[in-house]
Write an enzyme that holds these catalytic residues in place. Structure first.
Site, PDB file in Angstrom:
ATOM      1  N   THR A  86       0.797  -1.108   0.099  1.00 59.52           N
ATOM      2  CA  THR A  86      -0.177  -0.006  -0.009  1.00 59.52           C
ATOM      3  C   THR A  86       0.906   1.132   0.002  1.00 59.52           C
ATOM      4  OG1 THR A  86      -1.918  -1.002   1.273  1.00 59.52           O
ATOM      5  CG2 THR A  86      -1.733   1.068   1.388  1.00 59.52           C
ATOM      6  N   LYS A 168      -6.639   4.067   5.622  1.00 55.96           N
ATOM      7  CA  LYS A 168      -5.436   3.998   6.086  1.00 55.96           C
ATOM      8  C   LYS A 168      -4.490   5.322   6.108  1.00 55.96           C
ATOM      9  CE  LYS A 168      -5.221  -0.751   4.488  1.00 55.96           C
ATOM     10  NZ  LYS A 168      -4.203  -1.720   3.409  1.00 55.96           N
ATOM     11  N   ASP A 169      -3.614   5.365   7.339  1.00 56.27           N
ATOM     12  CA  ASP A 169      -2.928   6.597   7.105  1.00 56.27           C
ATOM     13  C   ASP A 169      -1.932   6.761   6.123  1.00 56.27           C
ATOM     14  OD1 ASP A 169      -0.531   5.231   8.219  1.00 56.27           O
ATOM     15  OD2 ASP A 169      -1.630   5.029  10.037  1.00 56.27           O
TER      16      ASP A 169
END
Length: 278
Positions: A86, A168-169
Site C-alpha cells: 500500500t 489507512k494513514d
C-alpha cells in the site's frame, strides 16, 4: 467557503485522472477552456481490472459505467516495482516516481544505521489531534522525498486546495503530498482524523460534523450485499480460509458486523481492513 481548486483523493487502479490534474495546475487548457475546478483521483487498493470489467452489465448508468464508457481506460497498465504494498503504491501514483526515488520501499523497513523498524509514514515529531498516537502511527509525509501532483498544483496556484481521505494513514498521506491535508480513519472513535503536521487544530466544520457522533449510528449494524448472492457468482467465494499467518481464519465479505470489526486490538480481524498485500 469558496474552493478554487480541489484535488480530492479517496481510495481505482486501472483508471487514471492524472492528465486532468496536470491541466488544473497549468492555468491553460486545450481549446481555450478554463481548467477544471475539481479533480477527483480515486484509488481502490488491490482492485484488479478484470474484477471491474466482469460486472459491467450490472452497473447503473453512472459511476463505474460512465468511467469505462467515457473515460480514458488503460487496459495494460503495470507497476514497474515488485513491492506492491500500500505505502509504495500510494507514494508512486501521484509522485510519478519510482520507489528508489521517492524513498518508500515498503510499508515498513529496517533502518540500516539504527537497526530499528521504520513505518513508512511515521514521524515522532507529530501526533494525532484529539486522540492517542500509538508508536509507529502514520502522522506525516516526512519519509516521502519527492513532491506529488497536489504539491505542484499548490506551487502553480496558491489558491489550490488538496485533501486526501482514506481508511489507512499510509494511503492518505502518500496521496496528499507534502502540502495537502491527509485525513485517515480512526478505528478507536470512527472519525476521520489528522495530525498536527497538517494543522494545529480541527476546523470548525469538522468539529460541528462530529459533535453529534454521527459515526456511532453504524455500530452494531451489518453490511449486507446490495444484490442477491447469485449476482456475485462470477467471483470466487469470499468465505475461504485465509493464509497460515492468520491461523486459518475465515472471513466472509462484504457482510460485516461493525462491532466485531472494531475488535482487532483483541486479535479479531477487522473486515474493513484485511489486506493480503499491505
Amino acid at each position: 467557503m469558496t474552493i478554487d481548486r480541489l484535488l480530492f483523493t479517496v481510495l481505482l487502479s486501472g483508471l487514471s485522472f492524472l492528465p486532468t490534474a496536470v491541466l488544473a495546475q497549468t492555468g491553460d487548457a486545450p481549446g481555450g477552456k478554463a481548467p477544471p475546478k475539481l479533480v477527483l483521483f480515486l484509488v481502490v487498493d488491490g482492485f484488479p481490472q478484470e474484477q471491474l470489467v466482469k460486472y459491467y452489465d450490472q452497473y447503473g448508468e453512472r459511476g463505474f459505467r460512465t468511467l469505462l464508457d467515457r473515460g480514458a481506460w488503460y487496459g495494460n497498465n503495470h507497476y514497474s516495482h515488485a513491492t506492491t504494498y500500500t505505502s509504495v503504491g500510494h507514494a508512486t501514483l501521484l509522485s510519478c516516481a519510482h520507489p528508489y526515488k521517492h524513498g518508500v520501499v515498503g510499508n515498513d523497513w529496517i533502518d540500516k544505521k539504527t537497526g530499528k523498524r521504520i513505518y513508512s509514514t511515521e514521524d515522532d515529531r507529530h501526533k494525532y489531534i484529539g486522540e492517542d498516537t500509538p508508536q509507529h502511527s502514520g502522522t506525516s509525509p516526512f519519509n516521502i522525498k519527492v513532491t506529488a501532483v497536489g504539491d505542484e498544483l499548490i506551487y502553480a496556484n496558491g489558491k489550490s486546495k488538496v485533501t486526501a481521505i482514506s481508511g489507512k494513514d499510509r494511503s492518505a498521506i502518500g496521496l496528499a503530498g507534502h502540502h495537502g491535508t491527509a485525513y485517515m480513519h480512526s478505528t478507536v472513535t470512527g472519525r476521520f482524523i489528522t495530525s498536527d503536521y497538517y494543522m494545529p487544530d480541527y476546523p470548525g466544520w469538522w468539529k460541528a460534523f462530529y459533535e453529534g457522533k454521527p459515526q456511532d449510528r453504524y455500530f452494531g449494524k451489518s453490511w449486507d450485499p446490495l444484490l442477491p448472492e447469485e449476482a456475485y457468482s462470477r467471483s470466487t467465494s469470499d468465505d475461504a480460509a485465509l493464509d497460515d499467518a492468520l491461523q486459518g481464519a475465515r472471513l466472509a465479505l462484504p457482510a460485516c458486523d461493525r462491532r466485531r470489526c472494531l475488535d482487532a486490538r483483541q486479535g479479531i480481524l477487522r473486515c474493513h481492513d484485511v489486506d493480503a498485500v499491505g
